[in-house]
Motif scaffolding. Structure first.
Motif, mmCIF file in Angstrom:
data_model
loop_
_atom_site.group_PDB
_atom_site.id
_atom_site.type_symbol
_atom_site.label_atom_id
_atom_site.label_comp_id
_atom_site.label_asym_id
_atom_site.label_seq_id
_atom_site.Cartn_x
_atom_site.Cartn_y
_atom_site.Cartn_z
ATOM 1 N N GLU A 60 39.155 44.135 51.112
ATOM 2 C CA GLU A 60 38.451 43.157 50.307
ATOM 3 C C GLU A 60 39.106 41.425 50.855
ATOM 4 O OE1 GLU A 60 37.426 44.341 46.556
ATOM 5 O OE2 GLU A 60 36.390 46.179 47.563
ATOM 6 N N ASP A 61 40.244 41.208 51.103
ATOM 7 C CA ASP A 61 41.163 39.899 51.774
ATOM 8 C C ASP A 61 41.026 39.214 53.004
ATOM 9 O OD1 ASP A 61 42.074 40.566 49.148
ATOM 10 O OD2 ASP A 61 44.915 39.470 49.618
ATOM 11 N N TYR A 85 40.780 34.495 51.302
ATOM 12 C CA TYR A 85 39.445 34.980 50.800
ATOM 13 C C TYR A 85 39.871 35.772 50.418
ATOM 14 C CZ TYR A 85 38.633 30.945 54.102
ATOM 15 O OH TYR A 85 38.976 30.191 54.890
ATOM 16 N N ASP A 86 39.641 35.913 48.977
ATOM 17 C CA ASP A 86 39.922 37.550 48.013
ATOM 18 C C ASP A 86 38.679 38.026 47.977
ATOM 19 O OD1 ASP A 86 41.010 39.931 46.488
ATOM 20 O OD2 ASP A 86 42.217 38.387 45.000
ATOM 21 N N GLY A 87 38.170 38.935 48.431
ATOM 22 C CA GLY A 87 37.133 39.506 47.903
ATOM 23 C C GLY A 87 37.356 40.816 46.515
ATOM 24 N N ALA A 94 34.511 37.806 51.209
ATOM 25 C CA ALA A 94 34.854 37.290 51.800
ATOM 26 C C ALA A 94 34.973 37.222 53.653
ATOM 27 C CB ALA A 94 36.307 37.806 51.429
ATOM 28 N N SER A 150 33.949 36.415 46.345
ATOM 29 C CA SER A 150 35.073 36.247 46.833
ATOM 30 C C SER A 150 36.018 35.112 46.510
ATOM 31 C CB SER A 150 35.169 36.045 47.984
ATOM 32 O OG SER A 150 36.531 36.117 48.591
ATOM 33 N N CYS A 152 38.368 31.488 46.172
ATOM 34 C CA CYS A 152 38.920 31.339 48.131
ATOM 35 C C CYS A 152 39.030 29.528 47.716
ATOM 36 C CB CYS A 152 37.164 30.859 48.145
ATOM 37 S SG CYS A 152 37.164 29.349 49.840
ATOM 38 N N SER A 233 33.887 31.485 41.798
ATOM 39 C CA SER A 233 33.981 33.010 42.970
ATOM 40 C C SER A 233 32.432 31.576 44.023
ATOM 41 C CB SER A 233 33.759 33.497 42.133
ATOM 42 O OG SER A 233 31.995 33.704 41.404
ATOM 43 N N SER A 286 47.205 35.869 48.024
ATOM 44 C CA SER A 286 45.889 36.435 47.518
ATOM 45 C C SER A 286 46.903 36.653 45.186
ATOM 46 C CB SER A 286 44.999 37.173 47.547
ATOM 47 O OG SER A 286 46.004 38.471 48.028
#
Lengths: 397, 147
Positions: A60-61, A85-87, A94, A150, A152, A233, A286
């Motif tokens: 997810e990152d 971008y940590d989703g 992300a 995500s 950002c 987000s 992140s």
């Protein structure tokens, strides 16, 4: 007897997903199990080091570093762009940011013929709008996309300045040399938008004075509407536009009463920092890193070791700390498969950008070669598992 | 959906399996002990991970157990119940007796139908505490009720 039993159990259990893991080099980086890394590279104002450890079944990152022209034209301005971008809820937002934000930024830089906070804000806005229209287009077939979002975090080095723009709880930390003592001091350049911070909760309460459920404490964790920890987000459209907070979105994401104003914000906090000759490096990461290392611990690790492999070293230090908290050995933690691994630590992305003062002070009109590196990870072949196979998957972070 | 008749049959099998005496390889540990090489036992021995029960017993469990469907389900429930804690150990939302029972089942390589019944029971949340586990003829024999 015991080892026989364990072998039997091992054989009975589901086959691991290791068959998708490969070791070797790919576009710019290397994959070693769940770790992806690029120990060293060159950007417009010095070296960089990058590493990603995957914990979620689907990473997810997402992340990128771009160096060279920051506009659509080759005429510049030139500089370095870093994005983390940590989703959450899935990797789609992300990934979308990774594919679109930098292009928007280049377009607005061309239009305005310079880099500015306004350019960055517009690029964030265009990315958010693009993702909302994607959710709208896919609403009938993939309504769960409305519940994916995500964080950002962006850094832009251009013309001797460092621009930091942030949504969510990733963090940028500067390492600055104190001449008198020789120490390298950690200076945090971004602030998290997380409901665990009292001032963030106060801001939410003042924005939603009639909503006494705007933040809820559940098992010692503050969550906006009891659903999400971050307050700003890209994506999370179900908490921004009421038309996406209804069926067929699954029930656990639907709010009982319709809302008139967005519950989450997509407005980034942007700051500009004139870089000084004794600014040594910036760590972008992140929250997976920062939940295990303090700013100063991270800066000390980078400072006291060779530049080569800095990001990987930070990831390793965080994993060692995670193992300690889970009361197990680091060597054993590393053996755990992605997916279930998320219960032991989060996806972690680290980009360390070193600052060579001679290159930093160089005018943004001085041309430098184009470099583009994206953080990697393991993804299942597209036809094996759809990201939205089950509602629980869309809901897990 | 599993029929009541089939469930009763499963429960009988289950009872029989639970009645087989066995030597346990996993026991709840109290932290703070020091083992032979002077390391604090708060770190699990090689090849193991640690979970806590809701009543704060500590379990040192072999890593391959992470691949069992039942453990994965309990981890998922832990996430729903307690979130994903960043600062401490993993707590499963069930008591020590239940975790011991699960471990003993995984140890014996649980039969598919029994696993399915247990997963259903876990999913409906009816057997996560000992109050729902009726004990008969001593502690080795356990029967799930509450259906």
């Amino acid at each position: 007897m015991l080892s026989g039993l364990m072998n039997f159990l091992r054989a009975c259990f589901r086959p691991g997903s290791d068959r998708y893991v490969h070791t070797g080099s790919d576009a710019g980086g290397r994959q070693d199990g769940l770790l992806w890394y690029k120990d060293s590279g060159q950007h417009s104002s010095g070296e960089f080091s990058m590493a990603v450890i995957q914990a979620n079944n689907l990473l997810e990152d997402h992340s990128q570093i771009e160096s060279g022209s920051l506009s659509s034209h080759e005429s510049g301005p030139y500089g370095t762009f870093v994005g983390i971008y940590d989703g959450h809820g899935g990797p789609e937002t992300a990934r979308y940011i990774n594919d679109h934000l930098f292009h928007h930024l280049k377009r607005f830089t061309s239009e305005q013929q310079s880099m500015s906070t306004d350019v960055i804000r517009k690029a964030f806005q265009a990315t958010e709008e693009g993702f909302i229209s994607l959710v709208a287009r896919q609403w009938s077939i993939r309504p769960q996309l409305a519940a994916v979002g995500s964080c950002c975090l962006v850094g832009v080095i251009c013309g001797g300045n460092l621009h930091i723009a942030n949504l969510g709880d990733s963090r940028a930390v500067l390492g600055r040399l104190v001449k008198a003592t020789g120490d390298v001091l950690a200076i945090q350049l971004s602030a998290e938008h997380n409901a665990c911070i009292e001032s963030v909760r106060q801001e939410l309460h003042s924005l939603h004075p009639d909503d006494n459920q705007i933040v809820v404490l559940k098992h010692n964790v503050w969550r906006v509407r009891g659903l999400i920890q971050i307050t700003r987000s890209i994506g999370d459209v179900y908490l921004k536009k009421a038309e996406f907070n209804r069926e067929p979105l699954i029930a656990k994401f639907r709010l009982r009463e319709p809302f008139r104003m967005p519950i989450l914000s997509s407005d980034p906090a942007i700051s500009v920092h004139p870089l000084q000759p004794h600014d040594q490096f910036v760590i972008f990461a992140s929250d997976g890193l920062w939940e295990h290392l303090s700013n100063q611990e991270a800066v000390d690790i980078v400072q006291s070791h060779p530049r080569n492999g800095s990001a990987k070293r930070l990831v390793k230090a965080a994993l060692q700390e995670a193992a300690k908290k889970r009361e197990m050995r680091y060597s054993d933690l590393k053996k755990i498969d992605r997916g279930v691994r998320r219960h032991f630590h989060d996806d972690i992305t680290v980009i360390v950008v070193f600052l060579d003062s001679n290159l930093v002070s160089r005018a943004s009109s001085v041309k430098c070669s184009n470099i583009s590196v994206r953080g990697g990870g393991i993804n299942l072949p597209a036809n094996t598992l759809a990201p939205f196979a089950t509602p629980t998957e869309a809901g897990s972070t | 959906m599993i029929s009541a008749k089939k469930l009763i049959k499963m429960a009988r099998n289950w009872q029989k399996m639970a009645a087989i005496r066995r030597k346990r390889i996993i026991l709840p540990r109290t932290s703070g002990e020091v083992d032979a090489d002077g390391c604090s036992t708060s770190t699990a021995e090689k090849g193991h991970f640690v979970v806590y029960s809701s009543d704060e017993s500590r379990f040192v469990v072999p890593l391959p157990y992470l691949n069992s469907n039942i453990f994965r389900e309990l981890f998922k429930m832990s996430e729903e119940e307690f979130g994903l804690p960043s600062n401490g150990p993993i707590t499963l939302p069930c008591d020590a007796v239940f975790i011991e029972y699960i471990i003993s089942l995984v140890q014996q390589s649980i039969a598919k139908d029994l696993e399915k019944a247990l997963l259903t029971a876990i999913a409906t949340g009816c057997c996560l505490s000992t109050s729902n586990l009726c004990q008969e003829q001593g502690s080795q024999q356990l029967l799930i009720c509450g259906y």
